[in-house]
Design an enzyme around this catalytic site. Structure first.
Site, PDB file in Angstrom:
ATOM      1  N   GLU A  90      13.682  15.713 -71.598  1.00  0.00           N
ATOM      2  CA  GLU A  90      13.431  16.013 -73.010  1.00  0.00           C
ATOM      3  C   GLU A  90      12.768  14.866 -73.759  1.00  0.00           C
ATOM      4  O   GLU A  90      12.308  15.034 -74.891  1.00  0.00           O
ATOM      5  CB  GLU A  90      14.751  16.354 -73.707  1.00  0.00           C
ATOM      6  CG  GLU A  90      15.565  15.179 -74.187  1.00  0.00           C
ATOM      7  CD  GLU A  90      16.167  14.317 -73.077  1.00  0.00           C
ATOM      8  OE1 GLU A  90      16.540  13.164 -73.353  1.00  0.00           O
ATOM      9  OE2 GLU A  90      16.273  14.809 -71.929  1.00  0.00           O
TER      10      GLU A  90
ATOM     11  N   GLY B 202      25.623  11.298 -71.518  1.00  0.00           N
ATOM     12  CA  GLY B 202      26.717  10.627 -72.207  1.00  0.00           C
ATOM     13  C   GLY B 202      26.916   9.218 -71.687  1.00  0.00           C
ATOM     14  O   GLY B 202      26.287   8.810 -70.703  1.00  0.00           O
TER      15      GLY B 202
ATOM     16  N   HIS C 270      15.560  12.004 -68.003  1.00  0.00           N
ATOM     17  CA  HIS C 270      15.644  12.733 -69.274  1.00  0.00           C
ATOM     18  C   HIS C 270      14.356  13.519 -69.508  1.00  0.00           C
ATOM     19  O   HIS C 270      13.396  12.997 -70.093  1.00  0.00           O
ATOM     20  CB  HIS C 270      15.902  11.758 -70.428  1.00  0.00           C
ATOM     21  CG  HIS C 270      17.323  11.325 -70.517  1.00  0.00           C
ATOM     22  ND1 HIS C 270      18.253  11.983 -71.299  1.00  0.00           N
ATOM     23  CD2 HIS C 270      17.987  10.328 -69.897  1.00  0.00           C
ATOM     24  CE1 HIS C 270      19.437  11.400 -71.171  1.00  0.00           C
ATOM     25  NE2 HIS C 270      19.300  10.387 -70.323  1.00  0.00           N
TER      26      HIS C 270
ATOM     27  N   GLY D 103      29.040   5.582 -70.408  1.00  0.00           N
ATOM     28  CA  GLY D 103      30.160   5.090 -69.611  1.00  0.00           C
ATOM     29  C   GLY D 103      30.137   5.480 -68.144  1.00  0.00           C
ATOM     30  O   GLY D 103      29.189   6.075 -67.634  1.00  0.00           O
TER      31      GLY D 103
ATOM     32  N   GLN E  78      25.768  13.403 -62.828  1.00  0.00           N
ATOM     33  CA  GLN E  78      26.713  12.581 -62.080  1.00  0.00           C
ATOM     34  C   GLN E  78      28.071  13.276 -61.931  1.00  0.00           C
ATOM     35  O   GLN E  78      28.695  13.247 -60.860  1.00  0.00           O
ATOM     36  CB  GLN E  78      26.873  11.239 -62.786  1.00  0.00           C
ATOM     37  CG  GLN E  78      25.599  10.422 -62.848  1.00  0.00           C
ATOM     38  CD  GLN E  78      25.614   9.371 -63.937  1.00  0.00           C
ATOM     39  OE1 GLN E  78      26.645   9.093 -64.540  1.00  0.00           O
ATOM     40  NE2 GLN E  78      24.453   8.778 -64.221  1.00  0.00           N
TER      41      GLN E  78
ATOM     42  N   CYS F  33      21.714  13.619 -66.546  1.00  0.00           N
ATOM     43  CA  CYS F  33      22.263  12.257 -66.598  1.00  0.00           C
ATOM     44  C   CYS F  33      23.766  12.241 -66.283  1.00  0.00           C
ATOM     45  O   CYS F  33      24.137  12.450 -65.139  1.00  0.00           O
ATOM     46  CB  CYS F  33      21.941  11.616 -67.939  1.00  0.00           C
ATOM     47  SG  CYS F  33      21.936   9.810 -67.875  1.00  0.00           S
ATOM     48  N   LEU F  34      24.644  12.032 -67.274  1.00  0.00           N
ATOM     49  CA  LEU F  34      26.074  12.040 -66.999  1.00  0.00           C
ATOM     50  C   LEU F  34      26.504  13.388 -66.440  1.00  0.00           C
ATOM     51  O   LEU F  34      27.349  13.450 -65.530  1.00  0.00           O
ATOM     52  CB  LEU F  34      26.862  11.719 -68.272  1.00  0.00           C
ATOM     53  CG  LEU F  34      28.389  11.690 -68.124  1.00  0.00           C
ATOM     54  CD1 LEU F  34      28.833  10.602 -67.161  1.00  0.00           C
ATOM     55  CD2 LEU F  34      29.060  11.497 -69.477  1.00  0.00           C
TER      56      LEU F  34
ATOM     57  N   SER G 184      24.309   7.967 -75.319  1.00  0.00           N
ATOM     58  CA  SER G 184      24.515   7.416 -73.976  1.00  0.00           C
ATOM     59  C   SER G 184      24.566   5.895 -73.977  1.00  0.00           C
ATOM     60  O   SER G 184      25.039   5.287 -73.018  1.00  0.00           O
ATOM     61  CB  SER G 184      23.400   7.887 -73.034  1.00  0.00           C
ATOM     62  OG  SER G 184      23.465   9.273 -72.827  1.00  0.00           O
TER      63      SER G 184
ATOM     64  N   ASN H   3      17.824   6.525 -68.484  1.00  0.00           N
ATOM     65  CA  ASN H   3      18.889   5.766 -69.131  1.00  0.00           C
ATOM     66  C   ASN H   3      20.193   5.992 -68.386  1.00  0.00           C
ATOM     67  O   ASN H   3      20.996   6.840 -68.752  1.00  0.00           O
ATOM     68  CB  ASN H   3      19.052   6.179 -70.597  1.00  0.00           C
ATOM     69  CG  ASN H   3      20.193   5.434 -71.278  1.00  0.00           C
ATOM     70  OD1 ASN H   3      20.588   4.357 -70.828  1.00  0.00           O
ATOM     71  ND2 ASN H   3      20.743   6.002 -72.330  1.00  0.00           N
TER      72      ASN H   3
ATOM     73  N   TYR I  18      24.469   4.535 -63.311  1.00  0.00           N
ATOM     74  CA  TYR I  18      25.160   5.089 -62.143  1.00  0.00           C
ATOM     75  C   TYR I  18      24.266   6.103 -61.451  1.00  0.00           C
ATOM     76  O   TYR I  18      23.402   6.718 -62.073  1.00  0.00           O
ATOM     77  CB  TYR I  18      26.480   5.731 -62.570  1.00  0.00           C
ATOM     78  CG  TYR I  18      27.398   4.753 -63.268  1.00  0.00           C
ATOM     79  CD1 TYR I  18      28.296   3.971 -62.557  1.00  0.00           C
ATOM     80  CD2 TYR I  18      27.336   4.579 -64.650  1.00  0.00           C
ATOM     81  CE1 TYR I  18      29.117   3.054 -63.196  1.00  0.00           C
ATOM     82  CE2 TYR I  18      28.151   3.666 -65.297  1.00  0.00           C
ATOM     83  CZ  TYR I  18      29.035   2.905 -64.572  1.00  0.00           C
ATOM     84  OH  TYR I  18      29.838   1.997 -65.220  1.00  0.00           O
TER      85      TYR I  18
END
Length: 373
Positions: A353, A240, A351, A242, A272, A268-269, A46, A310, A313
């Site tokens: 984990e 991930g 996260h 970006g 989103q 996370c990603l 990420s 982390n 966005y």
């Protein structure tokens, strides 16, 4: 140590020393407030496209080892530390952080005021920068930065995603046995790899799921066919790097799976992308959330969890039109978790984990397993 020069998009020019790979690299600079876990951070996919400024001043003290790798390599553009220690002391140490960074072509920057950089990023926001052991002229570095694409223009998941499917066959690491537990699985899922962390896979198998990790390019039709044939019970959408708004193919793929009523869980990603695929675009935070000490409240139980974060966005508040908010960040009240109202879909921004609690957020993996029936 070689000299390394840094130029930021706000015009700041700094000089420091290099302990990692040589070369010139352009990326987005963020800061991370974790007290430990520098190897996990450097090898987290990420962070692809980013320089990580550590607020913990002493980095490198315990070295690096194979068990603490979150992926096969270091993915960040570089790490920026106040004081690097090249003589680690730990019985688990197999190599220095410098050796790890050099192996994977990542810059290491030290002897620099990380508190000063962190305060700038806090006040002005995450920003693009260039660092070089080859170029030391401010104007030349400025030209390199101006002629380079911004992080939000680059699809980094094409770089970090696996190229071939594979089955993950280990569960949570047992620190008492110094080995990974053997999985006892009863459900089968596909994990779409946007930059997945190894410990996420460990937690999925620990919760009773056999995980087949597949490239981000796998067609939705193939995934849906496996679900309808009962070859899989659901899909995990990974973390991930970006900007999620540029990932049009992934958004369309998720929309197809939503329509097919495939049970899904995103982190996370993945969290989103689920929001965007439901019609609720993400927005960029000023400097993001990066660290291992963020309090998150579970609105269903009232408990407060210390989480690892982390992300740059976040999903919008009006997602409540289609989803129930399950978790909020107590630092800024941003959304940290949702369950969709009319679909077997759940996601979290933090996260669970990463174990800062150490396992107080890991229950969400079991919730996903239970959702699969």
């Amino acid at each position: 140590m070689n000299k390394v020069s840094l130029y930021f998009e706000n015009g700041l020019f700094l000089e420091a020393k290099s302990f990692g790979s040589d070369g010139t690299s352009v990326g987005e600079c963020v800061f991370n407030t974790s007290m430990t876990g520098y190897q996990e951070i450097a090898t987290d996919p990420s962070y692809a496209g980013q320089f990580v400024t550590f607020t913990m001043p002493e980095i490198g003290n315990v070295g690096c080892n194979a068990q603490d790798m979150e992926s096969t390599k270091a993915h960040c553009k570089g790490v920026i530390v106040r004081s690097y220690q090249d003589r680690p002391s730990s019985f688990r140490c197999e190599e220095t952080l410098a050796a790890l960074l050099k192996k994977h072509g990542v810059l290491g920057i030290t002897d620099i005021d990380t508190r000063y950089i962190t305060k700038i990023l806090r006040d002005e926001g995450a920003m693009m920068m260039v660092a070089s052991t080859e170029i030391h002229d401010k104007e030349e570095l400025k030209k390199v930065l101006e002629n380079s694409p911004r992080i939000e223009e680059i699809n980094y998941i094409e770089q970090v995603s696996t190229k071939e499917p594979y089955v993950h066959n280990q569960a949570r690491y047992d620190i008492l046995q110094f080995d990974y537990a053997k999985p006892n699985t009863s459900k089968k899922i596909i994990a779409l790899d946007f930059g997945i962390k190894r410990n996420i896979l460990n937690e999925l198998t620990h919760a009773g799921m056999e995980v087949t990790v597949v490239p981000n390019s796998m067609p939705s039709s193939e995934i849906i066919a496996k679900f309808e044939a009962k070859e899989i019970d659901g899909v995990f959408l990974s973390n991930g790097p970006g900007d999620p708004l540029i990932l049009k193919d992934e958004q369309e793929k998720i929309r197809d799976m939503i329509a097919a009523k495939v049970p899904m869980f995103g982190i996370c990603l993945g969290h989103q992308l689920l929001s965007i695929s439901h019609g609720y675009d993400t927005y960029k935070l000023q400097f993001g959330q990066h660290g291992g000490n963020h309090p998150v409240k579970n609105l269903q139980t009232g408990s407060v969890e210390i989480t690892a974060q982390n992300h740059n966005y976040n999903v919008p508040d009006n997602i409540t039109e289609v989803a129930e908010i399950t978790h909020i960040n107590l630092f800024d009240n941003t959304i940290e978790g949702v369950k969709y109202k009319d679909a077997p879909i759940m996601s979290v921004q933090h996260h669970p984990e990463a174990s800062p609690g150490p396992h107080e957020s890991a229950y969400v993996f079991q919730e996903f397993a239970d959702m699969l029936g």
